[in-house]
Design a protein around this motif. Structure first.
Motif, PDB file in Angstrom:
ATOM      1  N   HIS A  61     -63.420 -55.272 -76.697  1.00  0.00           N
ATOM      2  CA  HIS A  61     -62.346 -54.342 -77.088  1.00  0.00           C
ATOM      3  C   HIS A  61     -62.969 -52.994 -77.386  1.00  0.00           C
ATOM      4  N   HIS A  63     -62.685 -48.540 -75.815  1.00  0.00           N
ATOM      5  CA  HIS A  63     -61.895 -47.591 -75.035  1.00  0.00           C
ATOM      6  C   HIS A  63     -62.820 -46.589 -74.367  1.00  0.00           C
ATOM      7  N   MET A  84     -59.437 -51.427 -73.536  1.00  0.00           N
ATOM      8  CA  MET A  84     -58.149 -51.960 -73.990  1.00  0.00           C
ATOM      9  C   MET A  84     -57.015 -50.943 -73.928  1.00  0.00           C
ATOM     10  N   LYS A 151     -52.082 -54.880 -71.474  1.00  0.00           N
ATOM     11  CA  LYS A 151     -52.192 -54.747 -72.930  1.00  0.00           C
ATOM     12  C   LYS A 151     -50.837 -54.349 -73.496  1.00  0.00           C
ATOM     13  N   HIS A 204     -57.345 -57.880 -82.687  1.00  0.00           N
ATOM     14  CA  HIS A 204     -57.268 -57.514 -84.113  1.00  0.00           C
ATOM     15  C   HIS A 204     -56.869 -58.757 -84.916  1.00  0.00           C
ATOM     16  N   ASP A 265     -63.297 -52.106 -80.945  1.00  0.00           N
ATOM     17  CA  ASP A 265     -62.333 -50.997 -80.925  1.00  0.00           C
ATOM     18  C   ASP A 265     -63.057 -49.652 -80.941  1.00  0.00           C
TER      19      ASP A 265
HETATM   20 ZN    ZN Z   1     -58.202 -50.505 -79.402  1.00  0.00          ZN
END
Ligand code: ZN
Length: 360
Positions: A61, A63, A84, A151, A204, A265
């Motif tokens: 995960h 970006h 993601m 997603k 998450h 993330d």
């Molecule tokens: Zn994310």
């Protein structure tokens, strides 16, 4: 033909590392793993001297926004990133074809609701879907843009996310198109909704009420992203949320035997609340997963074989014959001390040493 021969390395074997073996790579693919292997003529020799050779790590995960993000992954031994959400689609398409660096698979533009936090991130307007009848066209558009999976960003009721009817329709349309669905859920209510609506993977974990054993047992697969929970609860503390709740959720998921992949993330973008460094933080995520009860070898699997299998990437995730030679040589034994993944001695992507190989 180019060949590389790694002598005297240890590789992952069950809960520990193996005895010394040699690993042979030809034309970007692992062709032999064994004690008796001999170096092919003209192979480049890498002396392992007892170090650990890991499969290239996967951040499940993150970006991407630019080439530098791929290089940041690669420099930290993260040879694959699961993007993601990113936009514009032209940029994502270009990043997908970059060579000599980490490779990505991508969701492209996610599905979001009309007024949730994500509606303020500057995505193309078609990211917002409010009518279940728009789901199939939305999936088809993303598929033609090259999305490797779908997603969906969900929110608890009243949080401005897509309605359960929209989420359900997107999941159905994606499955019809043969695409996996990853849903974002950082609240217990949205997490439960994603479980009930049949998401393939939930990313998450709640930072308020944690996932309990009953819900954990019904969870399909998880990318908990403890790194962002750690960062959010520290940088933007909110009443009723805590890192401990996120950690407890991972403890429950592991206890239920749910497949857990490592993801951070990480993002390098100006229009999100704050940035999490790309690449280096995957090593932090591994440490947080161990802190949540995974054994070091389970954490390593969560960053290699598990996400590869979760997303159907059959060409990577382990050091076995036939896999891509995405490799990471580290000093020490990360199955004993997970922080050893930070002791990077070399990174190979498709058999080329990162930073020294000539980009194809
Ligand atoms: Zn994310």
């Amino acid at each position: 033909m180019t060949a590389t021969f790694f002598s005297d390395v240890r590789i992952l074997e069950g809960d520990s590392v193996s005895d010394l073996v040699a690993v042979t790579v030809r034309d970007g693919v692992i062709t032999e793993v064994g004690k008796e292997s001999e170096a092919p003529a003209s192979a480049e020799l890498v002396r392992g001297e007892g170090r650990t050779l890991l499969p290239g790590l996967i951040d499940a995960h993150m970006h991407v926004a630019e080439r530098a993000d791929l290089d940041a992954l690669a420099a930290h031994g993260v040879t694959t990133g699961f993007d993601m959400a990113s936009w514009p689609t032209e940029t994502t398409a270009a990043l997908r074809t970059e060579t000599g660096t980490a490779r990505i698979i991508s969701a492209g533009v996610p599905f979001i609701g009309p007024t949730g936090t994500h509606a303020g991130f500057g995505m193309p307007s078609y990211a917002i879907v409010t009518d279940p009848n728009e789901a199939a066209d939305g999936v088809a558009r993303r598929a033609s843009d090259g999305s490797d999976f779908i997603k969906v960003v969900t929110e608890p009721e009243g949080g401005g996310g897509p309605s359960p009817e929209v989420v359900e329709a997107v999941i159905a349309a994606a499955h019809e198109a043969g695409l996996r669905v990853v849903t974002h859920a950082s609240h217990i209510d949205s997490f439960r909704m994603c479980v009930e609506l049949g998401a393939d993977v939930i990313t998450h974990v709640p930072m308020g009420t944690p996932v309990d054993d009953g819900l954990a047992a019904r969870t399909p697969a998880a990318i908990p992203t403890l790194t962002v929970a750690d960062a959010l609860t520290t940088a933007m503390p909110r009443p009723g949320t805590s890192y401990e709740a996120a950690r407890e959720s991972v403890v429950a998921l592991r206890r239920a035997g749910i497949t857990i992949a490592s993801g951070t993330d990480a993002v390098n973008a100006p229009n999100v609340p704050f940035s999490i460094a790309i690449g280096s933080t995957l090593h932090h995520e591994l440490e947080l997963l161990v802190g949540a009860g995974l054994s070091p070898s389970e954490a390593l699997q969560a960053a290699t074989a598990v996400p590869a299998e979760m997303f159907g990437l059959e060409d990577r995730g382990s050091i076995t014959t036939g896999k891509r030679a995405d490799l990471l040589l580290v000093d020490g034994d990360p199955t004993v001390d997970i922080t050893a993944t930070r002791n990077i001695e070399g990174v190979w992507i498709g058999g080329e040493e990162y930073g020294t190989g000539c980009p194809a």
